[in-house]
Design a protein around this motif. Structure first.
Motif, PDB file in Angstrom:
ATOM      1  N   LEU A  20       0.820  -1.214   0.000  1.00 21.58           N
ATOM      2  CA  LEU A  20       0.000   0.000   0.000  1.00 21.58           C
ATOM      3  C   LEU A  20       0.854   1.265   0.000  1.00 21.58           C
ATOM      4  O   LEU A  20       0.579   2.216  -0.730  1.00 21.58           O
ATOM      5  CB  LEU A  20      -0.907   0.026   1.237  1.00 21.58           C
ATOM      6  CG  LEU A  20      -2.095  -0.931   1.259  1.00 21.58           C
ATOM      7  CD1 LEU A  20      -2.850  -0.781   2.576  1.00 21.58           C
ATOM      8  CD2 LEU A  20      -3.027  -0.674   0.095  1.00 21.58           C
ATOM      9  N   PHE A  21       1.903   1.282   0.821  1.00 22.39           N
ATOM     10  CA  PHE A  21       2.639   2.515   1.056  1.00 22.39           C
ATOM     11  C   PHE A  21       3.933   2.640   0.247  1.00 22.39           C
ATOM     12  O   PHE A  21       4.427   3.748   0.060  1.00 22.39           O
ATOM     13  CB  PHE A  21       2.965   2.664   2.546  1.00 22.39           C
ATOM     14  CG  PHE A  21       1.778   3.038   3.379  1.00 22.39           C
ATOM     15  CD1 PHE A  21       1.433   4.364   3.573  1.00 22.39           C
ATOM     16  CD2 PHE A  21       0.978   2.059   3.945  1.00 22.39           C
ATOM     17  CE1 PHE A  21       0.330   4.717   4.329  1.00 22.39           C
ATOM     18  CE2 PHE A  21      -0.131   2.394   4.709  1.00 22.39           C
ATOM     19  CZ  PHE A  21      -0.461   3.723   4.902  1.00 22.39           C
ATOM     20  N   LEU A  22       4.474   1.535  -0.237  1.00 19.62           N
ATOM     21  CA  LEU A  22       5.780   1.587  -0.885  1.00 19.62           C
ATOM     22  C   LEU A  22       5.724   1.436  -2.403  1.00 19.62           C
ATOM     23  O   LEU A  22       6.613   1.920  -3.104  1.00 19.62           O
ATOM     24  CB  LEU A  22       6.704   0.504  -0.305  1.00 19.62           C
ATOM     25  CG  LEU A  22       6.982   0.608   1.205  1.00 19.62           C
ATOM     26  CD1 LEU A  22       7.915  -0.510   1.642  1.00 19.62           C
ATOM     27  CD2 LEU A  22       7.569   1.969   1.562  1.00 19.62           C
ATOM     28  N   ARG A 139      -6.318   3.983  -4.051  1.00 22.65           N
ATOM     29  CA  ARG A 139      -4.872   4.161  -3.879  1.00 22.65           C
ATOM     30  C   ARG A 139      -4.369   5.394  -4.618  1.00 22.65           C
ATOM     31  O   ARG A 139      -3.448   6.093  -4.163  1.00 22.65           O
ATOM     32  CB  ARG A 139      -4.120   2.918  -4.390  1.00 22.65           C
ATOM     33  CG  ARG A 139      -2.585   3.022  -4.254  1.00 22.65           C
ATOM     34  CD  ARG A 139      -2.192   3.141  -2.801  1.00 22.65           C
ATOM     35  NE  ARG A 139      -0.767   3.410  -2.638  1.00 22.65           N
ATOM     36  CZ  ARG A 139      -0.226   4.627  -2.580  1.00 22.65           C
ATOM     37  NH1 ARG A 139      -0.989   5.702  -2.721  1.00 22.65           N
ATOM     38  NH2 ARG A 139       1.067   4.785  -2.401  1.00 22.65           N
ATOM     39  N   TYR A 143      -2.934  11.360  -5.345  1.00 26.21           N
ATOM     40  CA  TYR A 143      -1.550  10.858  -5.357  1.00 26.21           C
ATOM     41  C   TYR A 143      -0.548  11.955  -5.701  1.00 26.21           C
ATOM     42  O   TYR A 143       0.555  11.988  -5.152  1.00 26.21           O
ATOM     43  CB  TYR A 143      -1.429   9.709  -6.359  1.00 26.21           C
ATOM     44  CG  TYR A 143      -0.054   9.050  -6.352  1.00 26.21           C
ATOM     45  CD1 TYR A 143       0.253   8.061  -5.426  1.00 26.21           C
ATOM     46  CD2 TYR A 143       0.930   9.427  -7.281  1.00 26.21           C
ATOM     47  CE1 TYR A 143       1.505   7.475  -5.405  1.00 26.21           C
ATOM     48  CE2 TYR A 143       2.181   8.839  -7.262  1.00 26.21           C
ATOM     49  CZ  TYR A 143       2.462   7.859  -6.323  1.00 26.21           C
ATOM     50  OH  TYR A 143       3.712   7.278  -6.302  1.00 26.21           O
ATOM     51  N   ASP A 146      -0.142  14.087  -2.474  1.00 25.15           N
ATOM     52  CA  ASP A 146       0.346  13.307  -1.338  1.00 25.15           C
ATOM     53  C   ASP A 146       0.345  11.834  -1.719  1.00 25.15           C
ATOM     54  O   ASP A 146      -0.717  11.204  -1.764  1.00 25.15           O
ATOM     55  CB  ASP A 146      -0.556  13.529  -0.117  1.00 25.15           C
ATOM     56  CG  ASP A 146      -0.070  12.772   1.120  1.00 25.15           C
ATOM     57  OD1 ASP A 146       0.911  12.010   1.015  1.00 25.15           O
ATOM     58  OD2 ASP A 146      -0.668  12.950   2.192  1.00 25.15           O
ATOM     59  N   PRO A 147       1.515  11.238  -2.004  1.00 23.68           N
ATOM     60  CA  PRO A 147       1.584   9.847  -2.475  1.00 23.68           C
ATOM     61  C   PRO A 147       1.018   8.824  -1.496  1.00 23.68           C
ATOM     62  O   PRO A 147       0.732   7.695  -1.893  1.00 23.68           O
ATOM     63  CB  PRO A 147       3.091   9.625  -2.671  1.00 23.68           C
ATOM     64  CG  PRO A 147       3.669  10.982  -2.830  1.00 23.68           C
ATOM     65  CD  PRO A 147       2.832  11.883  -1.982  1.00 23.68           C
ATOM     66  N   PHE A 148       0.845   9.206  -0.227  1.00 26.55           N
ATOM     67  CA  PHE A 148       0.385   8.243   0.771  1.00 26.55           C
ATOM     68  C   PHE A 148      -1.078   8.447   1.172  1.00 26.55           C
ATOM     69  O   PHE A 148      -1.617   7.674   1.961  1.00 26.55           O
ATOM     70  CB  PHE A 148       1.262   8.318   2.026  1.00 26.55           C
ATOM     71  CG  PHE A 148       2.720   8.060   1.753  1.00 26.55           C
ATOM     72  CD1 PHE A 148       3.152   6.834   1.299  1.00 26.55           C
ATOM     73  CD2 PHE A 148       3.652   9.065   1.935  1.00 26.55           C
ATOM     74  CE1 PHE A 148       4.481   6.598   1.034  1.00 26.55           C
ATOM     75  CE2 PHE A 148       4.992   8.839   1.673  1.00 26.55           C
ATOM     76  CZ  PHE A 148       5.407   7.605   1.214  1.00 26.55           C
ATOM     77  N   ALA A 151      -3.251   5.570   0.193  1.00 26.02           N
ATOM     78  CA  ALA A 151      -2.852   4.373   0.938  1.00 26.02           C
ATOM     79  C   ALA A 151      -3.525   4.349   2.308  1.00 26.02           C
ATOM     80  O   ALA A 151      -3.948   3.289   2.789  1.00 26.02           O
ATOM     81  CB  ALA A 151      -1.335   4.330   1.093  1.00 26.02           C
ATOM     82  N   TRP A 152      -3.629   5.522   2.939  1.00 27.75           N
ATOM     83  CA  TRP A 152      -4.318   5.588   4.231  1.00 27.75           C
ATOM     84  C   TRP A 152      -5.788   5.229   4.083  1.00 27.75           C
ATOM     85  O   TRP A 152      -6.371   4.549   4.938  1.00 27.75           O
ATOM     86  CB  TRP A 152      -4.187   6.994   4.833  1.00 27.75           C
ATOM     87  CG  TRP A 152      -2.849   7.250   5.470  1.00 27.75           C
ATOM     88  CD1 TRP A 152      -1.868   8.076   5.032  1.00 27.75           C
ATOM     89  CD2 TRP A 152      -2.364   6.655   6.684  1.00 27.75           C
ATOM     90  NE1 TRP A 152      -0.781   8.032   5.888  1.00 27.75           N
ATOM     91  CE2 TRP A 152      -1.067   7.176   6.911  1.00 27.75           C
ATOM     92  CE3 TRP A 152      -2.893   5.748   7.592  1.00 27.75           C
ATOM     93  CZ2 TRP A 152      -0.298   6.806   8.014  1.00 27.75           C
ATOM     94  CZ3 TRP A 152      -2.133   5.372   8.699  1.00 27.75           C
ATOM     95  CH2 TRP A 152      -0.857   5.893   8.892  1.00 27.75           C
TER      96      TRP A 152
END
Length: 285
Positions: A20-22, A139, A143, A146-148, A151-152
């Motif tokens: 999810l995060f990487l 996802r 993006y 904020d790329p994450f 994911a949150w």
């Protein structure tokens, strides 16, 4: 069995969070595509495909369909404003409403689709394709800024579903007396159902306070409650198809857990329904 379940969970959960995060959008889409192909391979049993070659063909056809849809979109910017994603999410909402009717009227409803491989394959497409786009759209959300952020959101829905499953299991074991859907899944109880929703509510509250979701609390609550209910429906729907196919697990790919569909059955409903509500109904984009 419990030992294998715990070991597998301790391995898979960090891998899912890392993905999810990487992973970049392209990598995440490819991993999700692989999961969907495995799910399609397992769905072949529900559709009555007896040979391994037929099930493999179904998996590759599903992968090809999703790949073609992906390649038709602009460079991994999967906005819900794009027609294939928007249509997939709306179709998912309609499909899970129809699935609710099928589950509530089972086994009578099985007379409508039991003898038709085409219908059972269609049900698989309606389950797997919107799940893919729900995963990817969530996802990809914000993006560029904020790329994450997305994911949150995905982690939130997953924890919501895992909490509902775990809460239902524990409360059902401790207090379960009244069957929820005995003709579909005799092990599930109303006490477990309420316990699962309560667990999801606690997770929603904690996440809304401590995690950067950036959405109005009331909107989040409505979407979360419906997503948690959808997760139960996803589980019951797969149980219904497994019962018709005469199998206990969708496969034995995951030690102690059964198959891929056994692990994502709740998510196949919760993810696209949550995405549809957030993006298309409440327009939080």
């Amino acid at each position: 069995m419990l030992k294998y379940r715990l070991i597998t969970a301790l391995i898979l959960i960090p891998l899912v969070i890392a993905a999810l995060f990487l992973l970049p959008p392209k990598g995440f889409a490819l991993v999700t595509l692989g999961v969907c192909m495995l799910a399609a391979w397992e769905w072949g049993q529900f559709a009555g495909l007896g040979s391994s070659a037929q099930r493999l063909s179904l998996a590759f056809l599903c992968g090809a369909l999703l790949a073609l849809m992906t390649l038709s979109l602009p460079n991994y910017h999967y906005s819900v404003h794009l027609l294939p994603i928007r249509v997939s999410l709306w179709v998912s909402l309609v499909w899970w409403c129809a699935a609710l009717l099928l589950v509530l009227s089972y086994p009578g409803s099985a007379g409508f689709w039991r003898g038709s491989k085409a219908l059972r394959l269609l049900f698989g497409v309606l389950t797997i394709v919107p799940f893919f786009w729900g995963m990817v759209a969530l996802r990809q959300h914000h993006y560029d800024s904020d790329p994450f952020f997305g994911a949150w959101w995905l982690l939130y829905v997953m924890l919501l579903v895992w909490g509902a499953d775990s809460g239902a299991y524990m409360f059902g074991k401790l207090f379960g007396k009244h069957k929820l859907a005995p003709k579909v899944s005799p092990g599930k109880t109303w006490e477990g159902f309420v316990g699962g929703l309560a667990t999801s509510a606690i997770i929603s509250l904690l996440f809304s306070v401590y995690a950067p979701l950036g959405v109005a609390p009331f909107t989040l609550l409505i979407c979360s409650v419906i997503a948690a209910l959808a997760s139960v429906l996803g589980d019951l729907t797969e149980s219904m198809f497994k019962r018709e196919a005469g199998i206990k697990d969708s496969s034995h790919l995951i030690p102690g857990h059964g198959g891929v569909l056994d692990r994502i059955d709740s998510l196949t409903a919760a993810i696209p329904v949550f995405a549809c509500l957030m993006f298309l109904v409440f327009k939080t984009v």
